[in-house]
Design an enzyme around this catalytic site. Sequence first.
Site, PDB file in Angstrom:
ATOM      1  N   GLU A 246      26.655 -21.636  -5.355  1.00  0.00           N
ATOM      2  CA  GLU A 246      26.615 -20.753  -6.103  1.00  0.00           C
ATOM      3  C   GLU A 246      27.709 -20.052  -6.619  1.00  0.00           C
ATOM      4  OE1 GLU A 246      26.690 -19.039  -1.976  1.00  0.00           O
ATOM      5  OE2 GLU A 246      26.044 -20.623  -2.652  1.00  0.00           O
TER       6      GLU A 246
ATOM      7  N   CYS B 172      26.150 -23.577   3.697  1.00  0.00           N
ATOM      8  CA  CYS B 172      27.016 -23.040   4.761  1.00  0.00           C
ATOM      9  C   CYS B 172      26.693 -22.945   6.040  1.00  0.00           C
ATOM     10  CB  CYS B 172      27.593 -21.520   4.115  1.00  0.00           C
ATOM     11  SG  CYS B 172      28.779 -21.026   4.961  1.00  0.00           S
TER      12      CYS B 172
ATOM     13  N   HIS C  89      29.653 -23.496  -1.007  1.00  0.00           N
ATOM     14  CA  HIS C  89      28.894 -22.529  -1.727  1.00  0.00           C
ATOM     15  C   HIS C  89      28.677 -22.926  -3.040  1.00  0.00           C
ATOM     16  CE1 HIS C  89      28.771 -19.184   1.500  1.00  0.00           C
ATOM     17  NE2 HIS C  89      29.751 -19.629   1.727  1.00  0.00           N
TER      18      HIS C  89
END
Length: 214
Positions: A195, A90, A193
């Site tokens: 995650e 990001c 992202h």
Amino acid sequence: MAETLAIIDYGSGNLRSVEKAVERAAREAGLARHVSVTDDPDIIRKADRIILPGVGAFAACMEGLSARDGVLEAIEHVALIEGRPFLGICVGMQLLATKGLEFGGSEGLGWILGEVVPLPHSAEFRAPQMGWNEVRLTTPHAVFEELDGESFYFAHSFHFETENDAHLYGVTRHQHDVAALIGRDNLLGAQFHPEKSQTAGLAFLGRFLSWSPS
């Protein structure tokens, strides 16, 4: 002996979420990896791989990174001098740029030439982009080749315009194609992202953890 991975703590990013996702990705890929969230330059210099996360404003993230004594120098040693694998996530990806134009503009790391500019927006495509979007490869890359066309989670108001098309590896659609994956040599940056991207995100992290840049 387990490889070491340093997730850089400079006051920005979902550090615990990234740490947990990396640890899970390593387990699922059958890889022995020791993961540290750290701002210790000595630990960073010894790391086999680095992840630089980031959320928020470009200038604030760059200021936070620069303010940590010895951290930026340690990252440069690992990524630029030693050539070990580096992943920016990001805003951590955006910091690789020459310049970010948010709030009047500020200098970036300059490792990949280009500028971070506002996302295009319209009635159909609003900024910020929040949610899932497909990522398409534009340049083959070992970390992403089996994930071409998968959807990942995005949360951003600005995007990276690379100066050299060879540094643009993947795009996502937001009114027009915008950078989702950039890089060169041992450097890789993801606008999404991983995650927060469930199965595809874990697969992406697992492939980064086993990636050996040529």
